[in-house]
Every structure is written in structure tokens, then in C-alpha cells.
Motif scaffolding. Structure first.
Motif, PDB file in Angstrom:
ATOM      1  N   GLU A  44       0.578  -1.182   0.157  1.00  0.00           N
ATOM      2  CA  GLU A  44      -0.118  -0.007   0.010  1.00  0.00           C
ATOM      3  C   GLU A  44       0.947   1.252   0.005  1.00  0.00           C
ATOM      4  N   LEU A  45       1.922   1.326   0.740  1.00  0.00           N
ATOM      5  CA  LEU A  45       2.879   2.476   0.865  1.00  0.00           C
ATOM      6  C   LEU A  45       3.729   2.473  -0.605  1.00  0.00           C
ATOM      7  N   VAL A  46       3.926   1.661  -1.242  1.00  0.00           N
ATOM      8  CA  VAL A  46       4.591   1.464  -2.584  1.00  0.00           C
ATOM      9  C   VAL A  46       3.709   2.074  -3.484  1.00  0.00           C
ATOM     10  N   LYS A  47       2.233   1.713  -3.457  1.00  0.00           N
ATOM     11  CA  LYS A  47       1.161   2.088  -4.438  1.00  0.00           C
ATOM     12  C   LYS A  47       1.042   3.604  -4.135  1.00  0.00           C
ATOM     13  N   LYS A  48       0.964   4.066  -2.835  1.00  0.00           N
ATOM     14  CA  LYS A  48       0.791   5.373  -2.752  1.00  0.00           C
ATOM     15  C   LYS A  48       2.065   6.251  -3.748  1.00  0.00           C
ATOM     16  N   TRP A  49       3.179   5.862  -3.622  1.00  0.00           N
ATOM     17  CA  TRP A  49       4.489   6.491  -4.283  1.00  0.00           C
ATOM     18  C   TRP A  49       4.387   6.396  -5.702  1.00  0.00           C
ATOM     19  N   MET A  50       3.870   5.256  -6.109  1.00  0.00           N
ATOM     20  CA  MET A  50       3.677   5.183  -7.647  1.00  0.00           C
ATOM     21  C   MET A  50       2.455   6.211  -8.124  1.00  0.00           C
ATOM     22  N   ILE A  51       1.236   6.333  -7.442  1.00  0.00           N
ATOM     23  CA  ILE A  51       0.355   7.485  -7.705  1.00  0.00           C
ATOM     24  C   ILE A  51       0.947   8.759  -7.690  1.00  0.00           C
ATOM     25  N   GLU A  52       1.839   9.088  -6.695  1.00  0.00           N
ATOM     26  CA  GLU A  52       2.223  10.296  -6.469  1.00  0.00           C
ATOM     27  C   GLU A  52       3.307  10.681  -7.737  1.00  0.00           C
ATOM     28  N   SER A  53       3.893   9.548  -8.354  1.00  0.00           N
ATOM     29  CA  SER A  53       4.730   9.589  -9.425  1.00  0.00           C
ATOM     30  C   SER A  53       4.103   9.552 -10.946  1.00  0.00           C
ATOM     31  N   GLY A  54       2.500   9.774 -10.638  1.00  0.00           N
ATOM     32  CA  GLY A  54       2.118  10.003 -12.292  1.00  0.00           C
ATOM     33  C   GLY A  54       1.700   8.453 -12.481  1.00  0.00           C
ATOM     34  N   MET A  55       1.661   7.626 -12.119  1.00  0.00           N
ATOM     35  CA  MET A  55       1.090   6.418 -12.586  1.00  0.00           C
ATOM     36  C   MET A  55      -0.181   5.816 -12.117  1.00  0.00           C
ATOM     37  N   THR A  56      -0.816   5.025 -12.809  1.00  0.00           N
ATOM     38  CA  THR A  56      -2.071   4.600 -12.569  1.00  0.00           C
ATOM     39  C   THR A  56      -1.522   3.004 -11.922  1.00  0.00           C
ATOM     40  N   VAL A  57      -2.236   2.516 -11.180  1.00  0.00           N
ATOM     41  CA  VAL A  57      -1.826   1.409 -10.362  1.00  0.00           C
ATOM     42  C   VAL A  57      -2.855   0.387 -10.368  1.00  0.00           C
ATOM     43  N   ARG A  58      -2.578  -0.966 -10.433  1.00  0.00           N
ATOM     44  CA  ARG A  58      -3.350  -2.349 -10.667  1.00  0.00           C
ATOM     45  C   ARG A  58      -2.842  -3.317 -10.009  1.00  0.00           C
ATOM     46  N   ILE A  59      -3.499  -4.294  -9.474  1.00  0.00           N
ATOM     47  CA  ILE A  59      -2.933  -5.556  -8.792  1.00  0.00           C
ATOM     48  C   ILE A  59      -3.470  -6.538  -9.474  1.00  0.00           C
ATOM     49  N   ASP A  60      -2.832  -7.481 -10.074  1.00  0.00           N
ATOM     50  CA  ASP A  60      -3.055  -8.613 -10.864  1.00  0.00           C
ATOM     51  C   ASP A  60      -3.613  -9.798  -9.784  1.00  0.00           C
ATOM     52  N   ASN A  61      -4.062 -10.825 -10.352  1.00  0.00           N
ATOM     53  CA  ASN A  61      -4.654 -12.214  -9.521  1.00  0.00           C
ATOM     54  C   ASN A  61      -3.434 -12.799  -8.903  1.00  0.00           C
ATOM     55  N   LEU A  62      -2.410 -12.718  -9.052  1.00  0.00           N
ATOM     56  CA  LEU A  62      -0.935 -13.202  -8.306  1.00  0.00           C
ATOM     57  C   LEU A  62      -0.662 -12.329  -7.326  1.00  0.00           C
ATOM     58  N   ASN A  63      -1.402 -10.988  -6.914  1.00  0.00           N
ATOM     59  CA  ASN A  63      -0.959 -10.177  -6.149  1.00  0.00           C
ATOM     60  C   ASN A  63       0.133  -9.230  -6.600  1.00  0.00           C
ATOM     61  N   ASN A  64       0.607  -9.175  -7.817  1.00  0.00           N
ATOM     62  CA  ASN A  64       1.641  -8.289  -8.266  1.00  0.00           C
ATOM     63  C   ASN A  64       0.937  -7.079  -8.439  1.00  0.00           C
ATOM     64  N   MET A  65       1.807  -5.983  -8.074  1.00  0.00           N
ATOM     65  CA  MET A  65       1.411  -4.634  -8.238  1.00  0.00           C
ATOM     66  C   MET A  65       2.095  -3.987  -9.620  1.00  0.00           C
ATOM     67  N   ILE A  66       1.406  -3.262 -10.558  1.00  0.00           N
ATOM     68  CA  ILE A  66       2.034  -2.643 -11.727  1.00  0.00           C
ATOM     69  C   ILE A  66       1.562  -1.434 -11.473  1.00  0.00           C
ATOM     70  N   GLY A  67       2.437  -0.320 -11.629  1.00  0.00           N
ATOM     71  CA  GLY A  67       2.371   0.990 -11.974  1.00  0.00           C
ATOM     72  C   GLY A  67       2.650   1.350 -12.977  1.00  0.00           C
ATOM     73  N   ARG A  68       1.674   1.861 -14.077  1.00  0.00           N
ATOM     74  CA  ARG A  68       2.031   2.252 -15.473  1.00  0.00           C
ATOM     75  C   ARG A  68       1.955   3.709 -15.639  1.00  0.00           C
ATOM     76  N   TYR A  69       3.180   4.189 -16.423  1.00  0.00           N
ATOM     77  CA  TYR A  69       3.489   5.654 -16.788  1.00  0.00           C
ATOM     78  C   TYR A  69       3.186   5.411 -18.299  1.00  0.00           C
ATOM     79  N   GLU A  70       2.027   6.119 -18.692  1.00  0.00           N
ATOM     80  CA  GLU A  70       1.690   6.244 -20.052  1.00  0.00           C
ATOM     81  C   GLU A  70       2.711   6.649 -21.069  1.00  0.00           C
ATOM     82  N   GLY A  71       2.966   6.282 -22.180  1.00  0.00           N
ATOM     83  CA  GLY A  71       3.847   6.607 -23.190  1.00  0.00           C
ATOM     84  C   GLY A  71       3.246   7.970 -24.212  1.00  0.00           C
TER      85      GLY A  71
END
Length: 416
Positions: A44-71
Motif C-alpha cells: 500500500e505504501l509503494v502504491k501511494k508512491w507510484m500514484i504520486e509519480s503519475g502512474m496508474t496502479v493495478r493489482i493482478d490475480n497473483l498480487n503483483n502490483m503494476i504501476g503504469r506511466y503512459e507513453g
């Protein structure tokens, strides 16, 4: 190379690592085992940092957290930068975590500079690399690489709870694990920044280096059998001492590996039986772990070791038997990515050095779907998986600069 590179903030990387390290089970070091409440709080803490960095964040079904910075081109293949958030028991604070936080840092710099690259970037914090809880490594990256299998959902922890059950408790759909997999055509490449976990960079007085590949491993159990006898009555020339045979073999293993560097071999476990101070050892059971990026050289050395074992045992009237327990192929890093990392290292005024990774990384799984590259960062005395694990703010900053410069090169000069 880019105006962004000078704005990497090593202090910010360090502060975030310290804050994440405080999220741990009570222990001498950091204990943040996959899928536990501590792991989820760290995520959850890392998710917050990702969002603050302009990323959209999702969790997949194995609990990997993916932050995407669009190109600039959102349908272009994605460049993935990843590592893991889980630790071993009483581990250090940098292993895995440095790679995730450094990846967030470079996206933060791009975001602060209102810079978009041609390709999207995804920062993946893999859910389980260490394999402590379910005794199987790389569960998260296996899912992303498409090498995860249904049977793995039935793995159980020491409390008898299945992986599927744990994932369901987190509100995920484990039987839809296939949705986590990436298609090779959708991935530009994979980068991982990691502490070296060895002493080479410190010995060479260098802050970072290029990984040429991850060593393949062969792991054996072996048994040397002699004859137990009275320690006070059997003359030494007449003994069938299994421990003396094992000792001679271990020294021969050391000689052969030194002769065939950079191969490494370890006899990490020995059980001497019957294990009494007044009885000649009649049997020794042990393990042999041998690693190299060159499969032919590794096989030649293994053959030499076993030939030596047979010769030693014949001469000492002993018997030798070995069984293969594990075999993994080496994973080479991509030449084009290695060249980009080397260019980035040179641009930062550092002498390039090539290193072999004897430890496994999530990159091994990602190599099944895309080209991979790994940057190593110097760690004090090469210590890892230990509370004394340490990397300086300066080295972390340099490593992140090299990572950013590499990312810019790879997204400007499309590898595909």
C-alpha cells in the motif's frame, strides 16, 4: 543524455527504503513475507508512491502490483522495470526493494519534468520472489511471464494454507491467474536494478556494473560410504573413513573451481554418521551446488568432480553415489540492453564492468517472454539476506541515474 538524469534524488530513494523497512514482523532485520499483513501494508505504501509519480496502479490475480506511466504512443510495447518487495526472514532492506524504489524514482523524475517517452513504462513490484512462505520462488514473475501453472495454486504454507486460499482472502481470483500474463509482442524489454549480493564491485571500487547473465545451477545430494569402527583400535592405514574421503573431495572441488573460474561450487551441508566422537565416520551425506553461465564448462567440471570422487573413494576403499536434485539453465542478458547499460555507465563517468549473477532474480522468468538486462549496485562487503545489508545513498543515486539513462536509450532506439 537527458536533462532528467541530473535530478535523481538519492536521499529520496534512501528515505523511502527506510520507511518501507519499518514495515516488518518483529525481527533483527526486515521480515516481510509474501501475502502477510506486513507485505500488504508495504504494498500500500509503494502504491501511494507510484500514484504520486503519475502512474496508474493495478493489482493482478497473483498480487503483483503494476504501476503504469503512459507513453506518447500508448499502444507501443511496454518497457517493464521490476523487482520484488518480499524478504527472507531477518533479511536486509535493499534486496529487491532497491529495484522497485529506483524504478519509481526514475518515473518520478520524468513526471516532475513533464516528460513522456515514446513507450509506456510499467513498474512491477512482484509479489513473491524469495519463496519463503510457499517454498517455491518467483511466483509473481512466473504469472507475468506465463510460466505459472494451476498446480502451484495448491502449494501450502507451513500452516497448511494454500496459495489459492491466501489469494482469495486478499479478494483476488487465483484461478484467473492467466490474466496476469504478458504477451511477448506487447513487451519491449525488461530491466532490473539490484544490489550485487557479492563483493566484486566493492573490490573494484565501482558503484555499479552490467550483468552479463544469471548462472545456471546444478544441485546434487551425495553419499560417501565407508565403515564405522572404534576410534581407538583401528589403525589409520586400515580405516574406511568416509569423512576423510569427503574432506579430500571438497578440497578437490575447490581446486577445480579455482582452475575454471568464474564457476562457483559449494558443499553447503554435511551429515556425518554415526556422529560420535569415538567412532570412525562410516557415512557422510552432503550437498553440492555448482553454478556457471557456461553450461559446457559447468558440465565438464561436474564430470571432473565425479571422476575425482570415484578415484578418491576407490583409493580409500569407499563408495560414492550422487543424485541430481535441481537443474536450471543459465539466463543470458540481451546484448542490446547490455550495450545501453554500458553506454549509460560511461555517460556517468564510471568504468564499465561485466558481472555474472550467481543468485536468481525475477529476470530469469521474464526472459521467457522478452529481452532482459540487469544493473548491479555495490553493496557493503557483498552482504545480503542479512540485517547488515547496506548500500550508500550515493551508489543508489548513481545506479538510478544509470537506470534512467538506459531507459531513455531503449525507448528512443526501439529494440524491436
Amino acid at each position: 543524455m537527458s536533462k532528467c538524469t541530473g535530478q535523481i534524488n538519492g536521499r529520496r530513494i534512501s528515505e523511502r527504503i527506510e520507511e518501507l523497512a519499518s514495515i516488518s514482523e518483529p525481527s533483527d532485520g526486515v521480515t516481510r513475507i509474501s501475502f502477510t499483513k506486513e507485505f500488504q501494508a508495504g504494498q500500500e505504501l509503494v502504491k501511494k508512491w507510484m500514484i504520486e509519480s503519475g502512474m496508474t496502479v493495478r493489482i493482478d490475480n497473483l498480487n503483483n502490483m503494476i504501476g503504469r506511466y503512459e507513453g506518447l504512443n500508448p499502444i507501443a510495447p511496454v518497457l517493464i522495470i521490476g523487482s520484488h518487495l518480499d524478504t527472507v526472514i531477518d533479511g536486509g532492506r535493499y534486496d529487491g526493494v532497491l529495484g522497485v524504489i529506483s524504478a519509481i524514482e526514475i518515473v518520478t523524475v520524468l513526471y516532475e519534468n513533464a516528460t513522456r517517452l515514446e513507450h509506456p513504462i510499467e513498474v512491477i513490484a512482484f509479489s513473491d520472489e524469495e519463496g519463503v512462505r510457499f517454498h517455491t520462488t518467483f511466483l509473481g514473475s512466473k504469472a507475468v511471464a506465463g510460466t505459472f501453472s494451476e498446480a502451484m495454486l495448491e502449494l501450502k504454507d507451513d500452516a497448511g494454507i494454500s496459495l489459492a486460499g491466501v489469494l482469495q482472502e486478499l479478494g483476488l481470483q487465483p484461478h484467473h491467474y492467466q490474466t496476469a500474463a504478458k504477451r511477448p509482442k506487447d513487451v519491449l524489454g525488461y530491466l532490473e536494478l539490484h544490489i550485487e549480493q557479492g563483493p566484486t564491485l566493492e573490490t573494484e571500487a565501482l558503484p555499479c556494473g552490467i550483468v552479463s547473465g544469471i548462472a545456471g545451477a546444478s544441485r546434487y545430494s551425495f553419499k560417501i560410504t565407508g565403515f564405522a569402527g572404534h576410534a581407538g583400535t583401528v589403525p589409520v592405514p586400515l580405516r574406511q573413513d568416509a569423512l576423510l574421503g569427503a574432506s579430500e573431495l571438497i578440497l578437490e572441488i575447490e581446486r577445480l573451481t579455482k582452475q575454471n573460474a568464474p564457476i562457483v561450487a559449494t558443499v553447503g551441508k554435511l551429515k556425518v554418521m554415526p556422529g560420535a566422537c569415538n567412532v570412525i565416520p562410516g557415512e557422510v551425506v552432503g550437498t553440492l551446488d555448482i553454478r556457471d553461465t557456461d553450461t559446457h564448462r559447468k558440465n565438464d567440471v561436474i564430470s571432473s568432480i565425479f571422476n575425482a570422487a570415484d578415484e578418491i573413494c576407490e583409493r580409500r576403499n569407499l563408495t560414492f553415489h550422487a543424485e541430481l536434485m535441481l537443474e536450471s539453465a543459465p539466463t543470458p542478458c540481451d546484448d542490446s540492453i547490455k550495450a545501453a547499460i554500458e553506454s549509460a555507465i560511461l555517460a556517468n563517468g564510471i568504468k564499465p564492468i561485466s558481472l555474472v549473477s550467481g543468485a536468481g532474480h525475477d529476470a530469469m522468468e521474464m526472459a521467457n517472454i522478452t529481452k532482459i538486462g540487469i544493473i548491479f549496485v555495490r553493496c557493503k562487503k557483498g552482504i545480503s539476506h542479512n540485517p547488515e545489508e547496506f548500500t550508500s545513498d550515493k551508489d543508489m543515486e548513481i545506479g538510478a541515474k544509470v537506470l534512467l539513462d538506459t531507459v531513455i536509450q531503449l525507448t528512443v532506439h526501439d529494440m524491436n
